[in-house]
Design a protein around this motif. Structure first.
Motif, PDB file in Angstrom:
ATOM      1  N   LYS A 121       0.814  -1.411  -0.043  1.00 52.00           N
ATOM      2  CA  LYS A 121       0.049   0.110   0.132  1.00 52.00           C
ATOM      3  C   LYS A 121       0.752   1.384   0.114  1.00 52.00           C
ATOM      4  N   LEU A 122       1.931   1.221   0.671  1.00 48.36           N
ATOM      5  CA  LEU A 122       2.868   2.162   0.853  1.00 48.36           C
ATOM      6  C   LEU A 122       3.611   2.522  -0.486  1.00 48.36           C
ATOM      7  N   ALA A 123       3.710   1.484  -1.202  1.00 52.19           N
ATOM      8  CA  ALA A 123       4.343   1.506  -2.522  1.00 52.19           C
ATOM      9  C   ALA A 123       3.439   2.229  -3.629  1.00 52.19           C
ATOM     10  N   ALA A 124       2.181   2.057  -3.414  1.00 52.84           N
ATOM     11  CA  ALA A 124       1.237   2.758  -4.232  1.00 52.84           C
ATOM     12  C   ALA A 124       1.527   4.225  -3.982  1.00 52.84           C
ATOM     13  N   VAL A 125       1.251   4.720  -2.522  1.00 54.16           N
ATOM     14  CA  VAL A 125       1.582   6.032  -2.252  1.00 54.16           C
ATOM     15  C   VAL A 125       2.903   6.527  -3.048  1.00 54.16           C
ATOM     16  N   ILE A 126       3.939   6.123  -2.712  1.00 56.86           N
ATOM     17  CA  ILE A 126       5.166   6.557  -3.071  1.00 56.86           C
ATOM     18  C   ILE A 126       5.366   6.505  -4.695  1.00 56.86           C
ATOM     19  N   GLY A 127       4.810   5.495  -5.385  1.00 49.30           N
ATOM     20  CA  GLY A 127       4.591   5.636  -6.727  1.00 49.30           C
ATOM     21  C   GLY A 127       3.922   6.765  -7.129  1.00 49.30           C
ATOM     22  N   LEU A 128       2.647   7.098  -6.598  1.00 49.50           N
ATOM     23  CA  LEU A 128       2.124   8.265  -7.065  1.00 49.50           C
ATOM     24  C   LEU A 128       3.019   9.556  -6.909  1.00 49.50           C
ATOM     25  N   VAL A 129       3.681   9.639  -5.767  1.00 45.68           N
ATOM     26  CA  VAL A 129       4.541  10.814  -5.446  1.00 45.68           C
ATOM     27  C   VAL A 129       5.674  11.162  -6.670  1.00 45.68           C
ATOM     28  N   LEU A 130       6.532   9.915  -6.623  1.00 47.68           N
ATOM     29  CA  LEU A 130       7.624   9.877  -7.353  1.00 47.68           C
ATOM     30  C   LEU A 130       7.109   9.945  -8.976  1.00 47.68           C
ATOM     31  N   ALA A 131       6.009   9.423  -9.352  1.00 45.65           N
ATOM     32  CA  ALA A 131       5.669   9.638 -10.752  1.00 45.65           C
ATOM     33  C   ALA A 131       5.305  10.925 -11.235  1.00 45.65           C
ATOM     34  N   TRP A 132       4.749  11.632 -10.137  1.00 50.35           N
ATOM     35  CA  TRP A 132       4.337  13.069 -10.470  1.00 50.35           C
ATOM     36  C   TRP A 132       5.558  13.914 -10.708  1.00 50.35           C
ATOM     37  N   HIS A 133       6.794  13.503 -10.204  1.00 49.05           N
ATOM     38  CA  HIS A 133       7.889  14.213 -10.523  1.00 49.05           C
ATOM     39  C   HIS A 133       8.522  13.769 -11.894  1.00 49.05           C
ATOM     40  N   GLY A 134       8.476  12.549 -12.147  1.00 43.98           N
ATOM     41  CA  GLY A 134       8.643  12.210 -13.521  1.00 43.98           C
ATOM     42  C   GLY A 134       8.927  10.549 -13.525  1.00 43.98           C
ATOM     43  N   TRP A 135       9.055   9.949 -14.564  1.00 50.33           N
ATOM     44  CA  TRP A 135       8.983   8.274 -14.722  1.00 50.33           C
ATOM     45  C   TRP A 135      10.835   8.089 -14.145  1.00 50.33           C
ATOM     46  N   SER A 136      11.815   9.180 -14.459  1.00 51.17           N
ATOM     47  CA  SER A 136      12.924   8.801 -13.949  1.00 51.17           C
ATOM     48  C   SER A 136      13.158   9.056 -12.438  1.00 51.17           C
ATOM     49  N   THR A 137      12.393   9.823 -11.746  1.00 48.76           N
ATOM     50  CA  THR A 137      12.355   9.750 -10.521  1.00 48.76           C
ATOM     51  C   THR A 137      11.762   8.634  -9.874  1.00 48.76           C
ATOM     52  N   LEU A 138      10.687   8.077 -10.447  1.00 48.65           N
ATOM     53  CA  LEU A 138       9.959   6.896 -10.138  1.00 48.65           C
ATOM     54  C   LEU A 138      10.958   5.787  -9.998  1.00 48.65           C
ATOM     55  N   LEU A 139      11.823   5.685 -11.262  1.00 48.12           N
ATOM     56  CA  LEU A 139      12.738   4.489 -11.207  1.00 48.12           C
ATOM     57  C   LEU A 139      13.907   4.638 -10.140  1.00 48.12           C
ATOM     58  N   ILE A 140      14.327   5.575  -9.977  1.00 46.07           N
ATOM     59  CA  ILE A 140      15.494   5.910  -9.047  1.00 46.07           C
ATOM     60  C   ILE A 140      15.059   5.915  -7.658  1.00 46.07           C
ATOM     61  N   GLY A 141      13.929   6.219  -7.409  1.00 42.48           N
ATOM     62  CA  GLY A 141      13.307   6.032  -5.984  1.00 42.48           C
ATOM     63  C   GLY A 141      13.061   4.762  -5.535  1.00 42.48           C
TER      64      GLY A 141
ATOM     65  N   PRO B 281      10.999   2.300   5.827  1.00 44.22           N
ATOM     66  CA  PRO B 281      11.778   3.303   6.036  1.00 44.22           C
ATOM     67  C   PRO B 281      12.675   3.692   4.885  1.00 44.22           C
ATOM     68  N   TRP B 282      12.987   2.373   4.317  1.00 45.69           N
ATOM     69  CA  TRP B 282      14.176   2.492   3.027  1.00 45.69           C
ATOM     70  C   TRP B 282      13.311   3.196   1.975  1.00 45.69           C
ATOM     71  N   MET B 283      11.893   2.423   2.021  1.00 45.08           N
ATOM     72  CA  MET B 283      11.049   3.301   0.510  1.00 45.08           C
ATOM     73  C   MET B 283      11.014   4.685   0.639  1.00 45.08           C
ATOM     74  N   ILE B 284      10.724   5.132   1.820  1.00 45.32           N
ATOM     75  CA  ILE B 284      10.546   6.402   2.157  1.00 45.32           C
ATOM     76  C   ILE B 284      11.888   7.236   1.907  1.00 45.32           C
ATOM     77  N   ILE B 285      13.094   6.694   2.502  1.00 44.33           N
ATOM     78  CA  ILE B 285      14.214   7.633   2.424  1.00 44.33           C
ATOM     79  C   ILE B 285      14.551   7.601   0.926  1.00 44.33           C
ATOM     80  N   GLY B 286      14.361   6.494   0.222  1.00 51.07           N
ATOM     81  CA  GLY B 286      14.505   6.360  -1.358  1.00 51.07           C
ATOM     82  C   GLY B 286      13.934   7.392  -1.850  1.00 51.07           C
ATOM     83  N   ALA B 287      12.657   7.263  -1.794  1.00 47.87           N
ATOM     84  CA  ALA B 287      11.867   8.556  -2.427  1.00 47.87           C
ATOM     85  C   ALA B 287      12.306  10.052  -2.164  1.00 47.87           C
TER      86      ALA B 287
END
Length: 162
Positions: free
Chosen positions: A92-112, A143-149
């Motif tokens: 569920k957190l991945a869906a949240v983080i995916g939204l936020v990262l993809a808002w910034h761009g595909w490369s940001t999503l992949l890097i995060g 924590p690593w998902m959030i810090i990576g984002a």
């Protein structure tokens, strides 16, 4: 500062507070509570739609929604592959983080997304080297998902402002 920029800043600050709370909770309990993650997801989706209506940027909205779906599905597949690995809260957190990262761009999503796995692996290796963990020790991944984002978003802004 435009109204849009102020709104984006407020949303990111609110997400930072939620992220810090989730880091502390997951590190202590190995749980990412639905009462925090699901309302965050439920709030982000209408915000993305409202932003698209206000700015006329339907492409960003589509990318954002697809990014949230893609990262959520990826984590769901990992969860199905091994019940001992990812937890439901991570999915569920991945869906949240995916939204936020993809808002910034595909490369940001992949890097995060990649940064989360790299940081989590480094943390596990350090714990094993210190003999504080084995291959079977459960390690909180939220924590690593959030810090990576955060690092991916910070890196995006650092590159843009350079």
């Amino acid at each position: 500062m435009t109204l849009h920029s102020a709104a984006v800043l407020i949303v990111h600050l609110a997400l930072a507070v939620v992220g810090l709370c989730l880091i502390v909770i997951d590190a202590r309990t190995h749980r990412l509570p639905n009462r925090i993650v699901l309302p965050t997801l439920a709030a982000l989706i209408p915000l993305v739609v409202m932003e698209a209506l206000a700015t006329g940027d339907g492409g960003r909205m589509t990318r954002t929604l697809l990014g949230g779906l893609a990262l959520g599905v990826f984590y769901a597949v990992l969860r199905l592959a091994s019940r001992q690995g990812m937890g439901g809260g991570d999915v569920k957190l991945a869906a949240v983080i995916g939204l936020v990262l993809a808002w910034h761009g595909w490369s940001t999503l992949l890097i995060g997304a990649a940064a989360a796995f790299l940081l989590g692996a480094l943390h596990a290796l350090v714990l094993m080297a210190l003999r504080r963990a084995t291959r079977h020790t459960r390690i909180a991944f939220g924590p690593w998902m959030i810090i990576g984002a955060v690092l991916a978003i910070g890196g995006t802004y650092a590159v843009l402002s350079a």
